[in-house]
Motif scaffolding. Structure first.
Motif, PDB file in Angstrom:
ATOM      1  N   ILE A   1       0.859  -1.183   0.000  1.00  0.00           N
ATOM      2  CA  ILE A   1       0.000   0.000   0.000  1.00  0.00           C
ATOM      3  C   ILE A   1       0.893   1.230   0.000  1.00  0.00           C
ATOM      4  O   ILE A   1       1.660   1.460   0.933  1.00  0.00           O
ATOM      5  CB  ILE A   1      -0.926  -0.006   1.226  1.00  0.00           C
TER       6      ILE A   1
ATOM      7  N   ALA B   1      -6.387   0.842   6.213  1.00  0.00           N
ATOM      8  CA  ALA B   1      -6.446  -0.609   6.029  1.00  0.00           C
ATOM      9  C   ALA B   1      -6.268  -1.342   7.352  1.00  0.00           C
ATOM     10  O   ALA B   1      -6.978  -2.319   7.641  1.00  0.00           O
ATOM     11  CB  ALA B   1      -5.366  -1.048   5.041  1.00  0.00           C
TER      12      ALA B   1
ATOM     13  N   ALA C   1     -15.381  -1.271   7.118  1.00  0.00           N
ATOM     14  CA  ALA C   1     -14.781  -1.729   5.871  1.00  0.00           C
ATOM     15  C   ALA C   1     -15.169  -0.828   4.704  1.00  0.00           C
ATOM     16  O   ALA C   1     -14.321  -0.417   3.900  1.00  0.00           O
ATOM     17  CB  ALA C   1     -15.212  -3.171   5.581  1.00  0.00           C
TER      18      ALA C   1
ATOM     19  N   LEU D   1     -12.264   1.633   3.326  1.00  0.00           N
ATOM     20  CA  LEU D   1     -11.650   1.025   2.146  1.00  0.00           C
ATOM     21  C   LEU D   1     -12.365   1.371   0.852  1.00  0.00           C
ATOM     22  O   LEU D   1     -11.855   1.080  -0.223  1.00  0.00           O
ATOM     23  CB  LEU D   1     -11.602  -0.507   2.305  1.00  0.00           C
TER      24      LEU D   1
ATOM     25  N   HIS E   1     -13.237  -2.302  -2.532  1.00  0.00           N
ATOM     26  CA  HIS E   1     -12.305  -2.994  -1.644  1.00  0.00           C
ATOM     27  C   HIS E   1     -12.986  -3.390  -0.331  1.00  0.00           C
ATOM     28  O   HIS E   1     -12.647  -4.425   0.264  1.00  0.00           O
ATOM     29  CB  HIS E   1     -11.097  -2.105  -1.353  1.00  0.00           C
ATOM     30  N   GLY E   2     -13.936  -2.565   0.123  1.00  0.00           N
ATOM     31  CA  GLY E   2     -14.633  -2.897   1.364  1.00  0.00           C
ATOM     32  C   GLY E   2     -15.459  -4.164   1.234  1.00  0.00           C
ATOM     33  O   GLY E   2     -15.423  -5.034   2.111  1.00  0.00           O
TER      34      GLY E   2
ATOM     35  N   ALA F   1     -13.148  -7.086   1.036  1.00  0.00           N
ATOM     36  CA  ALA F   1     -12.580  -7.392   2.349  1.00  0.00           C
ATOM     37  C   ALA F   1     -13.569  -8.175   3.199  1.00  0.00           C
ATOM     38  O   ALA F   1     -13.192  -9.143   3.883  1.00  0.00           O
ATOM     39  CB  ALA F   1     -12.172  -6.106   3.051  1.00  0.00           C
TER      40      ALA F   1
ATOM     41  N   ALA G   1      -7.239  -4.914   0.784  1.00  0.00           N
ATOM     42  CA  ALA G   1      -6.902  -3.500   0.743  1.00  0.00           C
ATOM     43  C   ALA G   1      -5.712  -3.225  -0.160  1.00  0.00           C
ATOM     44  O   ALA G   1      -5.614  -2.153  -0.773  1.00  0.00           O
ATOM     45  CB  ALA G   1      -6.621  -2.987   2.150  1.00  0.00           C
TER      46      ALA G   1
END
Length: 249
Positions: A133, A142, A192, A196, A200-201, A204, A246
């Protein structure tokens, strides 16, 4: 408000090494009820690790070194509570031939080859994902999201599985009330998605749920339910999943 503050004290005292005194008026099921705020405390733990990560990067430390320092800070804050559970589960499930032997190995404080390998992989995967990242503050987000989502696996597994033993941490925690589980899962989803982003949330959340669900099924077959070590292992698997999600481009 009094109930919420009491639950935050219980959750913080359980999940961290901070000198938080157990509330005098806490009911017998205080730990189970406090699990609704586990994601809040988990986000705080992740935030503390994230600040260590951002500070290390600000001082010019390479990304991978900064990631390892952040994970070290997190382990100091939690007393490596969940890492210990992961190692015990890996040793027990890897070396136990039947239910009794598996539980016996999991209770042994010594660490074996399976446990060592599990810890190396857990730390390595989390550090590599965090190092990938680029933005320091994206890494902070994250880690906070991973801390929140991964701690929601504890009430989930307590709801899905019976205790494998009549004693020990898992049995003593009790079953999280349905309201506490709903709040914990809701908080995990909010952290999340907010930290994110939508794509991405969602990734995740799915990636965290899959290993927790798989471990729950394995624990049911191998030992008949959950233990405190199983809960710790689920947290570690979920944290790895969230950080990998993430880091995905």
């Amino acid at each position: 408000m009094d109930d919420l503050l009491r639950e935050l004290r219980v959750a913080t005292g359980f999940l961290t090494r901070l000198p938080v005194r157990w509330p005098d008026a806490a009911p017998a099921d205080a730990l189970a009820r406090s699990m609704r705020v586990f994601p809040l405390v988990g986000a705080g733990i992740g935030l503390a690790a994230g600040l260590a990560w951002a500070l290390a990067l600000g001082l010019g430390t390479p990304h991978l070194v900064a990631a390892l320092l952040a994970l070290a800070a997190q382990a100091l804050l939690t007393g490596a509570l969940h890492e210990d559970g992961l190692a015990d589960v890996a040793d027990g499930f890897g070396g136990g031939r039947d239910r009794d032997r598996t539980l016996e190995i999991m209770r042994d404080s010594r660490i074996g080859s399976y446990g060592t390998l599990a810890l190396v992989l857990s730390v390595g995967l989390r550090a590599a994902a965090l190092a990938a990242i680029a933005s320091p503050w994206a890494g902070v987000a994250a880690l906070a999201a991973a801390g929140a989502v991964s701690r929601a696996t504890c009430p989930a597994l307590l709801a899905w599985l019976p205790p494998a033993r009549t004693d020990g941490l898992g049995a003593g925690a009790g079953r999280a009330p349905s309201e506490a589980l709903a709040v914990a899962l809701g908080l995990a989803a909010c952290f999340a998605l907010l930290l994110l982003g939508l794509g991405h949330g969602l990734a995740a959340l799915v990636l965290a749920a899959l290993p927790a669900w798989a471990l729950a099924g394995l624990a049911r077959r191998r030992i008949g339910g959950h233990t405190g070590d199983v809960l710790g292992a689920a947290q570690q698997l979920a944290e790895v999943a969230v950080l990998c999600a993430a880091a995905a481009s």
